[in-house]
Design an enzyme around this catalytic site. Structure first.
Site, PDB file in Angstrom:
ATOM      1  N   ARG A  44     -19.588  52.573  37.592  1.00 23.20           N
ATOM      2  CA  ARG A  44     -20.284  53.725  36.552  1.00 23.20           C
ATOM      3  C   ARG A  44     -18.928  53.341  35.332  1.00 23.20           C
ATOM      4  O   ARG A  44     -19.737  51.640  34.802  1.00 23.20           O
ATOM      5  CB  ARG A  44     -18.123  54.782  36.506  1.00 23.20           C
ATOM      6  CG  ARG A  44     -16.944  54.493  36.868  1.00 23.20           C
ATOM      7  CD  ARG A  44     -15.990  54.991  35.942  1.00 23.20           C
ATOM      8  NE  ARG A  44     -16.199  55.291  34.508  1.00 23.20           N
ATOM      9  CZ  ARG A  44     -15.270  53.802  34.232  1.00 23.20           C
ATOM     10  NH1 ARG A  44     -15.054  52.975  35.138  1.00 23.20           N
ATOM     11  NH2 ARG A  44     -15.173  53.641  32.963  1.00 23.20           N
ATOM     12  N   GLY A  45     -19.496  53.802  34.164  1.00 27.86           N
ATOM     13  CA  GLY A  45     -19.517  52.683  32.892  1.00 27.86           C
ATOM     14  C   GLY A  45     -20.863  52.617  32.113  1.00 27.86           C
ATOM     15  O   GLY A  45     -21.728  51.788  32.863  1.00 27.86           O
ATOM     16  N   ALA A  46     -21.117  52.478  31.276  1.00 28.52           N
ATOM     17  CA  ALA A  46     -22.693  52.240  30.666  1.00 28.52           C
ATOM     18  C   ALA A  46     -22.844  51.464  31.545  1.00 28.52           C
ATOM     19  O   ALA A  46     -24.278  51.394  31.733  1.00 28.52           O
ATOM     20  CB  ALA A  46     -22.411  52.604  29.115  1.00 28.52           C
ATOM     21  N   ARG A  86     -27.626  60.184  36.164  1.00 27.92           N
ATOM     22  CA  ARG A  86     -26.724  60.689  35.202  1.00 27.92           C
ATOM     23  C   ARG A  86     -27.427  59.997  33.812  1.00 27.92           C
ATOM     24  O   ARG A  86     -28.270  59.287  33.719  1.00 27.92           O
ATOM     25  CB  ARG A  86     -25.451  59.808  34.825  1.00 27.92           C
ATOM     26  CG  ARG A  86     -24.280  59.303  36.431  1.00 27.92           C
ATOM     27  CD  ARG A  86     -23.562  59.083  36.035  1.00 27.92           C
ATOM     28  NE  ARG A  86     -22.188  59.539  35.113  1.00 27.92           N
ATOM     29  CZ  ARG A  86     -21.382  59.133  34.526  1.00 27.92           C
ATOM     30  NH1 ARG A  86     -20.922  58.303  34.771  1.00 27.92           N
ATOM     31  NH2 ARG A  86     -20.910  60.369  34.215  1.00 27.92           N
ATOM     32  N   GLN A 193     -10.148  58.138  34.049  1.00 27.89           N
ATOM     33  CA  GLN A 193     -10.673  56.831  34.187  1.00 27.89           C
ATOM     34  C   GLN A 193      -9.492  55.273  33.463  1.00 27.89           C
ATOM     35  O   GLN A 193      -9.116  54.527  33.709  1.00 27.89           O
ATOM     36  CB  GLN A 193     -11.854  56.727  33.676  1.00 27.89           C
ATOM     37  CG  GLN A 193     -12.661  56.855  34.375  1.00 27.89           C
ATOM     38  CD  GLN A 193     -13.486  58.494  33.611  1.00 27.89           C
ATOM     39  OE1 GLN A 193     -12.353  59.868  33.608  1.00 27.89           O
ATOM     40  NE2 GLN A 193     -14.423  58.838  34.057  1.00 27.89           N
ATOM     41  N   ASP A 234     -21.770  54.835  24.895  1.00 22.60           N
ATOM     42  CA  ASP A 234     -22.190  55.242  26.167  1.00 22.60           C
ATOM     43  C   ASP A 234     -23.486  55.021  25.691  1.00 22.60           C
ATOM     44  O   ASP A 234     -24.705  54.993  26.343  1.00 22.60           O
ATOM     45  CB  ASP A 234     -22.557  56.871  26.979  1.00 22.60           C
ATOM     46  CG  ASP A 234     -21.206  56.926  28.026  1.00 22.60           C
ATOM     47  OD1 ASP A 234     -19.958  56.029  27.810  1.00 22.60           O
ATOM     48  OD2 ASP A 234     -21.783  56.215  29.083  1.00 22.60           O
ATOM     49  N   ASN A 244     -19.513  58.990  23.229  1.00 24.38           N
ATOM     50  CA  ASN A 244     -18.413  58.155  24.875  1.00 24.38           C
ATOM     51  C   ASN A 244     -17.851  59.319  25.427  1.00 24.38           C
ATOM     52  O   ASN A 244     -17.738  60.538  25.016  1.00 24.38           O
ATOM     53  CB  ASN A 244     -17.645  57.381  23.382  1.00 24.38           C
ATOM     54  CG  ASN A 244     -17.317  56.176  24.735  1.00 24.38           C
ATOM     55  OD1 ASN A 244     -17.761  55.886  25.558  1.00 24.38           O
ATOM     56  ND2 ASN A 244     -15.876  55.926  24.169  1.00 24.38           N
ATOM     57  N   LYS A 245     -16.969  59.086  26.304  1.00 25.85           N
ATOM     58  CA  LYS A 245     -16.149  59.863  27.351  1.00 25.85           C
ATOM     59  C   LYS A 245     -15.458  61.237  26.533  1.00 25.85           C
ATOM     60  O   LYS A 245     -14.621  60.609  24.859  1.00 25.85           O
ATOM     61  CB  LYS A 245     -14.766  58.956  27.996  1.00 25.85           C
ATOM     62  CG  LYS A 245     -14.240  59.762  28.857  1.00 25.85           C
ATOM     63  CD  LYS A 245     -14.745  60.395  29.765  1.00 25.85           C
ATOM     64  CE  LYS A 245     -15.957  59.584  31.049  1.00 25.85           C
ATOM     65  NZ  LYS A 245     -16.589  60.660  31.361  1.00 25.85           N
TER      66      LYS A 245
HETATM   67  O1  MRU Z   1     -18.261  58.685  32.950  1.00 23.99           O
HETATM   68  P1  MRU Z   1     -17.679  57.226  32.840  1.00 23.99           P
HETATM   69  O2  MRU Z   1     -16.618  56.984  33.565  1.00 23.99           O
HETATM   70  O3  MRU Z   1     -19.207  56.641  33.187  1.00 23.99           O
HETATM   71  O4  MRU Z   1     -17.826  57.343  31.253  1.00 23.99           O
HETATM   72  C1  MRU Z   1     -17.630  55.735  31.134  1.00 23.99           C
HETATM   73  C2  MRU Z   1     -17.161  56.021  29.225  1.00 23.99           C
HETATM   74  O5  MRU Z   1     -17.480  56.909  28.626  1.00 23.99           O
HETATM   75  C3  MRU Z   1     -16.927  54.533  28.710  1.00 23.99           C
HETATM   76  O6  MRU Z   1     -15.973  54.425  27.851  1.00 23.99           O
HETATM   77  C4  MRU Z   1     -18.509  53.893  28.251  1.00 23.99           C
HETATM   78  O7  MRU Z   1     -19.519  53.668  29.246  1.00 23.99           O
HETATM   79  C5  MRU Z   1     -18.224  52.772  27.977  1.00 23.99           C
HETATM   80  S1  MRU Z   1     -17.914  51.360  28.708  1.00 23.99           S
HETATM   81  C6  MRU Z   1     -18.613  49.892  28.340  1.00 23.99           C
END
Ligand code: MRU
Length: 342
Positions: A44-46, A86, A193, A234, A244-245
């Site tokens: 996970r994470g962009a 996603r 997270q 994201d 973002n989250k």
């Molecule tokens: O749902 P997730 O855990 O994939 O969400 C991730 C985030 O929101 C991060 O803050 C974002 O991807 C930036 S990571 C460099």
């Protein structure tokens, strides 16, 4: 320690759903299995989702055999499978488009060459990502005082890139350069997270980290305990509106109220210049269960209505600056000259 890698024809990744209790590595050789891993947030994470997408295309290609009549259809299907995992992280679509272009440019070549060159493209994406997070860290350091407290949300460190991370990359670099940095990590409901991943990785790296509930941020700011907020992203629209989250927007509003700088750290692969503004960013909605179940137990009445967007959008006017691998961008946003692919 790498959170995702290409090893002996397989994708090797840390199963992030098992942290912090267990450090479990998965070895994945099938692109559909990788799709499941992305959907379930094992990876996970962009930026990491983008890398996984690129490797997923290679896994798909490696499964090609004589029984497949229409190679184009097959490749399109593999890419569509990965695309539909996603919807929000721009990096996934950016990486898949890049892989697709590469494969198209090899039309007429032998299958062996297509596989080899596609793997090289995916590894380039991986190595460029590592380098981008290093540069984001270097560029962002100047924003931090020699002694400072940073509030962050979700997880943006080595678990989500091929390198040191985006927002947390700035923290790691600052500490390496001798700055005294304290991090407040939002726990990041509903999937934690911040608590499970950010607290784990910062503690492991010896960084001063304090875990807080998401709803503690305002109190901390009011008490003068936060010098700046740094988050990842994201997807960033042309005008700087940033997905973002979920909960990031809350922090941006609070930061403005308390006169605290609010920074977004992201590589060019997170920017989506095809979108005018944040209203056009697709926002993933996830299973209600993530909200009504907590600590393995049902925490809300049966049949309760739940709204569970995984991301929110922070309007550009609340963002003090963007830290990219090229440079720091300040308002007014819209001219991203210097950023690759612009
Ligand atoms: O749902 P997730 O855990 O994939 O969400 C991730 C985030 O929101 C991060 O803050 C974002 O991807 C930036 S990571 C460099």
């Amino acid at each position: 320690m790498k959170s995702i890698e290409w090893v002996d024809g397989k994708v090797r990744l840390i199963d992030q759903t098992k942290l912090p209790e267990e450090l479990v590595y998965l070895e994945i050789s099938d692109h559909l299995e990788l799709c499941e891993a992305i959907k379930k947030l094992k990876v996970r994470g962009a930026p990491a989702i983008g890398i996984a997408g690129a490797f997923g295309v290679v896994l798909g290609l490696n499964k090609m055999n004589d029984k497949i009549f229409n190679i184009n259809n097959y490749i399109n299907k593999v890419i569509d499978d990965l695309r539909s995992t996603r919807p929000t992280a721009r990096n996934l679509f950016w990486a898949l488009d890049r892989m697709y272009k590469k494969i198209c440019s090899l039309s007429g070549e032998s299958m062996g060459k297509v596989k080899k060159e596609s793997l090289k493209e995916a590894l380039d994406i991986y190595m460029e990502d590592e380098e981008m997070s290093r540069k984001i860290g270097e560029n962002g350091v100047e924003l931090l005082k020699d002694e400072c407290s940073i509030l962050t949300h979700c997880n943006t460190g080595f678990l989500v890139t091929a390198g040191i991370g985006t927002a947390l990359g700035i923290v790691y670099t600052a500490v390496e350069k001798g700055k005294k940095v304290r991090v407040y990590a939002d726990e990041t409901r509903p999937l934690l997270q911040g608590a499970r991943l950010t607290a784990w990785e910062l503690e492991m790296k010896g960084i001063d980290v304090t875990l807080i509930c998401d709803n503690t941020a305002a109190f901390l700011m009011k008490k003068g305990m936060v010098d700046c907020v740094i988050v990842g992203a994201d997807r960033i629209a042309s005008n700087g509106d940033t997905a973002n989250k979920v909960g990031t927007y809350n922090l941006a509003v609070l930061a403005e109220k308390h006169n605290i700088p609010f920074y977004v750290a992201a590589p060019h692969s997170t920017f989506d210049f095809s979108l005018k503004n944040g209203d056009e960013i697709p926002i993933e909605e996830r299973n209600p269960e993530e909200v009504y179940m907590g600590f393995g137990k049902r925490r809300a009445p049966d049949n309760i209505n739940v709204f569970n967007p995984a991301f929110d959008v922070t309007p550009n006017n609340l963002i003090t600056a963007f830290v990219t691998e090229e440079k720091i961008f300040y308002p007014p946003y819209g001219n991203w000259g210097g950023l690759k692919n612009y």
